[in-house]
Motif scaffolding. Structure first.
Motif, PDB file in Angstrom:
ATOM      1  N   HIS A 116      14.563  -3.507  -0.069  1.00 57.89           N
ATOM      2  CA  HIS A 116      15.083  -3.338  -1.423  1.00 57.89           C
ATOM      3  C   HIS A 116      14.328  -4.241  -2.391  1.00 57.89           C
ATOM      4  O   HIS A 116      13.670  -5.205  -1.984  1.00 57.89           O
ATOM      5  CB  HIS A 116      16.591  -3.585  -1.467  1.00 57.89           C
ATOM      6  N   SER A 117      14.465  -3.904  -3.670  1.00 57.10           N
ATOM      7  CA  SER A 117      13.789  -4.697  -4.705  1.00 57.10           C
ATOM      8  C   SER A 117      14.353  -6.097  -4.800  1.00 57.10           C
ATOM      9  O   SER A 117      13.666  -7.031  -5.199  1.00 57.10           O
ATOM     10  CB  SER A 117      13.967  -4.051  -6.080  1.00 57.10           C
ATOM     11  N   GLN A 118      15.647  -6.215  -4.464  1.00 56.21           N
ATOM     12  CA  GLN A 118      16.286  -7.525  -4.557  1.00 56.21           C
ATOM     13  C   GLN A 118      15.705  -8.451  -3.494  1.00 56.21           C
ATOM     14  O   GLN A 118      15.579  -8.063  -2.344  1.00 56.21           O
ATOM     15  CB  GLN A 118      17.797  -7.388  -4.339  1.00 56.21           C
ATOM     16  N   LEU A 171      21.056 -13.565  -2.900  1.00 56.20           N
ATOM     17  CA  LEU A 171      20.207 -12.478  -3.426  1.00 56.20           C
ATOM     18  C   LEU A 171      20.274 -12.478  -4.954  1.00 56.20           C
ATOM     19  O   LEU A 171      21.276 -12.873  -5.553  1.00 56.20           O
ATOM     20  CB  LEU A 171      20.652 -11.108  -2.902  1.00 56.20           C
ATOM     21  N   ASP A 172      19.203 -11.970  -5.549  1.00 54.48           N
ATOM     22  CA  ASP A 172      19.143 -11.892  -7.014  1.00 54.48           C
ATOM     23  C   ASP A 172      19.698 -10.547  -7.507  1.00 54.48           C
ATOM     24  O   ASP A 172      19.214  -9.994  -8.492  1.00 54.48           O
ATOM     25  CB  ASP A 172      17.696 -12.105  -7.488  1.00 54.48           C
ATOM     26  N   VAL A 173      20.727 -10.052  -6.810  1.00 52.75           N
ATOM     27  CA  VAL A 173      21.277  -8.713  -7.101  1.00 52.75           C
ATOM     28  C   VAL A 173      21.672  -8.530  -8.579  1.00 52.75           C
ATOM     29  O   VAL A 173      21.204  -7.581  -9.218  1.00 52.75           O
ATOM     30  CB  VAL A 173      22.465  -8.391  -6.173  1.00 52.75           C
ATOM     31  N   PRO A 174      22.504  -9.422  -9.149  1.00 54.22           N
ATOM     32  CA  PRO A 174      22.908  -9.185 -10.549  1.00 54.22           C
ATOM     33  C   PRO A 174      21.749  -9.262 -11.539  1.00 54.22           C
ATOM     34  O   PRO A 174      21.754  -8.557 -12.547  1.00 54.22           O
ATOM     35  CB  PRO A 174      23.917 -10.300 -10.817  1.00 54.22           C
ATOM     36  N   LEU A 175      20.775 -10.111 -11.222  1.00 55.85           N
ATOM     37  CA  LEU A 175      19.605 -10.236 -12.094  1.00 55.85           C
ATOM     38  C   LEU A 175      18.806  -8.930 -12.108  1.00 55.85           C
ATOM     39  O   LEU A 175      18.438  -8.399 -13.164  1.00 55.85           O
ATOM     40  CB  LEU A 175      18.736 -11.389 -11.582  1.00 55.85           C
ATOM     41  N   VAL A 176      18.565  -8.393 -10.914  1.00 54.65           N
ATOM     42  CA  VAL A 176      17.804  -7.140 -10.810  1.00 54.65           C
ATOM     43  C   VAL A 176      18.615  -5.983 -11.403  1.00 54.65           C
ATOM     44  O   VAL A 176      18.062  -5.075 -12.041  1.00 54.65           O
ATOM     45  CB  VAL A 176      17.406  -6.869  -9.337  1.00 54.65           C
ATOM     46  N   ALA A 178      20.721  -6.327 -13.913  1.00 53.39           N
ATOM     47  CA  ALA A 178      20.641  -6.458 -15.375  1.00 53.39           C
ATOM     48  C   ALA A 178      19.364  -5.803 -15.896  1.00 53.39           C
ATOM     49  O   ALA A 178      19.328  -5.301 -17.022  1.00 53.39           O
ATOM     50  CB  ALA A 178      20.677  -7.935 -15.773  1.00 53.39           C
ATOM     51  N   LEU A 179      18.311  -5.830 -15.069  1.00 55.42           N
ATOM     52  CA  LEU A 179      17.029  -5.239 -15.467  1.00 55.42           C
ATOM     53  C   LEU A 179      16.936  -3.768 -15.052  1.00 55.42           C
ATOM     54  O   LEU A 179      15.957  -3.099 -15.368  1.00 55.42           O
ATOM     55  CB  LEU A 179      15.873  -6.033 -14.834  1.00 55.42           C
ATOM     56  N   ALA A 180      17.941  -3.288 -14.344  1.00 57.36           N
ATOM     57  CA  ALA A 180      17.964  -1.912 -13.820  1.00 57.36           C
ATOM     58  C   ALA A 180      16.649  -1.572 -13.123  1.00 57.36           C
ATOM     59  O   ALA A 180      16.018  -0.560 -13.380  1.00 57.36           O
ATOM     60  CB  ALA A 180      18.273  -0.906 -14.937  1.00 57.36           C
ATOM     61  N   ALA A 181      16.245  -2.489 -12.224  1.00 55.28           N
ATOM     62  CA  ALA A 181      14.969  -2.313 -11.518  1.00 55.28           C
ATOM     63  C   ALA A 181      15.190  -2.198 -10.007  1.00 55.28           C
ATOM     64  O   ALA A 181      14.321  -2.547  -9.219  1.00 55.28           O
ATOM     65  CB  ALA A 181      14.057  -3.494 -11.834  1.00 55.28           C
TER      66      ALA A 181
END
Ligand code: GTQ
Length: 354
Positions: A116-118, A171-176, A178-181
């Motif tokens: 995953h991107s996260q 994990l940086d889940v909420p950050l990613v 927020a960027l919808a990436a």
């Protein structure tokens, strides 16, 4: 100074009804008046619903083990108890920008491969004998090891050992989000280690050697993906022998990307600090809300206004711009992670002592 709140705008009472009418008509066009919300939108200091929070390991361990009886790692995909911030319930967030959870893998289990991107980081809390694999390369997990899963790399976990193994996931889940990436993928049926998994072993980078002319295998993320505890501990002791402890942080080190000298991951920073027995820290606040995992020792942490006693394996959160102070009853070692890497890269990070 003019007061920007609507109540102080001259003539407010006279045209209140006209304004309400304007808002209603322009709402249809998806337009909204900034002046009604500007104070919350651009606050004087960080304003976050994230609250200080504490998880005593002794109290939560039975829940982790009970989940081990009720669902397999295979079925759960990842058998994790999410550390949900009390100010952010239902959002799977430990801070505004970060996800944290305690993952359990029982003897004989595997948690299936995906990518995953996260980005993910792990700090091993309890048990030996498990492994995590990144693009097919396995590393053993020992208590205190810091292990990273770079964004978009194939990873799975397994436990061929004899004890339950528990680790902290960050994990940086909420950050990613927020960027919808966000992207997520599972391997095609029959793929052993995921497509495109070849790369030089991480061990060479760990010895401070990098293949000449080869591009960094994980882009901006460290090519070293396991930082064993005994070596991290050795570095902390060497630092402690070499200098006085910082008044707020004791001896604090960051996990490095050896190719850049920066943080090991582009979004999250991770840290290990030693507080000597008897240490009383100068309170400090910073813009990066942080999650702590106590690796060794007993002490107290002041989160906002309240003191909380901690011991090894306890976890807690210091929200952004919340003052934290420590008192060490023993020599203490604390692991922590935050979004500091992202904040530094964006020129946002700030700290204030006292
Ligand atoms: O190990 O890949 O705690 O994908 C949450 C999502 C762990 C993992 C979590 C994940 C993982």
């Amino acid at each position: 100074m003019t007061d920007p709140t609507p109540a102080a705008v001259p003539g407010r009472s006279a045209n209140q009804a006209a304004r309400a009418d304007l808002y209603r008509r322009m709402d249809v066009q998806h337009l909204a008046p900034l002046w009604e919300v500007i104070a919350n939108l651009i606050p004087a200091e960080p304003l976050s619903p994230c609250e200080p929070a504490f998880w005593q390991y002794r109290a939560l361990r039975p829940f982790i083990l009970e989940s081990g009886d009720l669902i397999t790692a295979q079925e759960a995909i990842r058998r994790v108890l999410v550390l949900e911030n009390p100010g952010l319930r239902g959002q799977s967030r430990v801070t505004q920008s970060l996800y944290a959870g305690l993952q359990l893998i029982m003897p004989g289990e595997t948690a299936p491969m995906h990518r995953h991107s996260q980005a993910a980081l792990r700090f091993v809390v309890e048990g030996r004998g498990a492994f995590t694999a990144v693009n097919g390369e396995r590393v053993a997990m020992q208590p205190g090891d810091f292990i990273i899963t770079p964004s978009w790399t194939w990873h799975d976990h397994g436990n061929p050992g004899e004890e339950p193994v528990v680790w902290l996931d960050g994990l940086d889940v909420p950050l990613v989000q927020a960027l919808a990436a966000q992207f997520h993928e599972i391997p095609p049926p029959g793929a052993a280690t995921g497509p495109g998994a070849r790369r030089p072993p991480a061990a060479s980078y760990g010895n401070n050697l990098a293949p000449l002319d080869a591009p960094p295998p994980f882009g901006p993320t460290s090519p070293v993906f396991c930082y064993p505890y005994d070596r991290s501990r050795e570095s902390l002791e060497a630092m402690a022998r070499g200098c006085e402890p910082d008044a707020s942080h004791g001896w604090k080190m960051k996990y490095l990307n050896p190719l850049t000298g920066g943080h090991a991951m582009p979004t999250m920073g991770a840290f290990l600090q030693k507080l000597p027995k008897g240490f009383k820290s100068l309170p400090c606040r910073s813009t990066d809300g942080a999650v702590y995992s106590v690796a060794e020792g007993r002490g107290r942490v002041k989160l906002g206004d309240a003191w909380q006693a901690f011991e090894a394996r306890d976890h807690f959160v210091v929200p952004s711009w919340t003052s934290a102070a420590f008192e060490a009853e023993d020599d203490c070692v604390l692991f922590s992670f935050s979004d500091r890497a992202a904040q530094e890269a964006l020129g946002l990070w700030r700290e204030r002592r006292g």
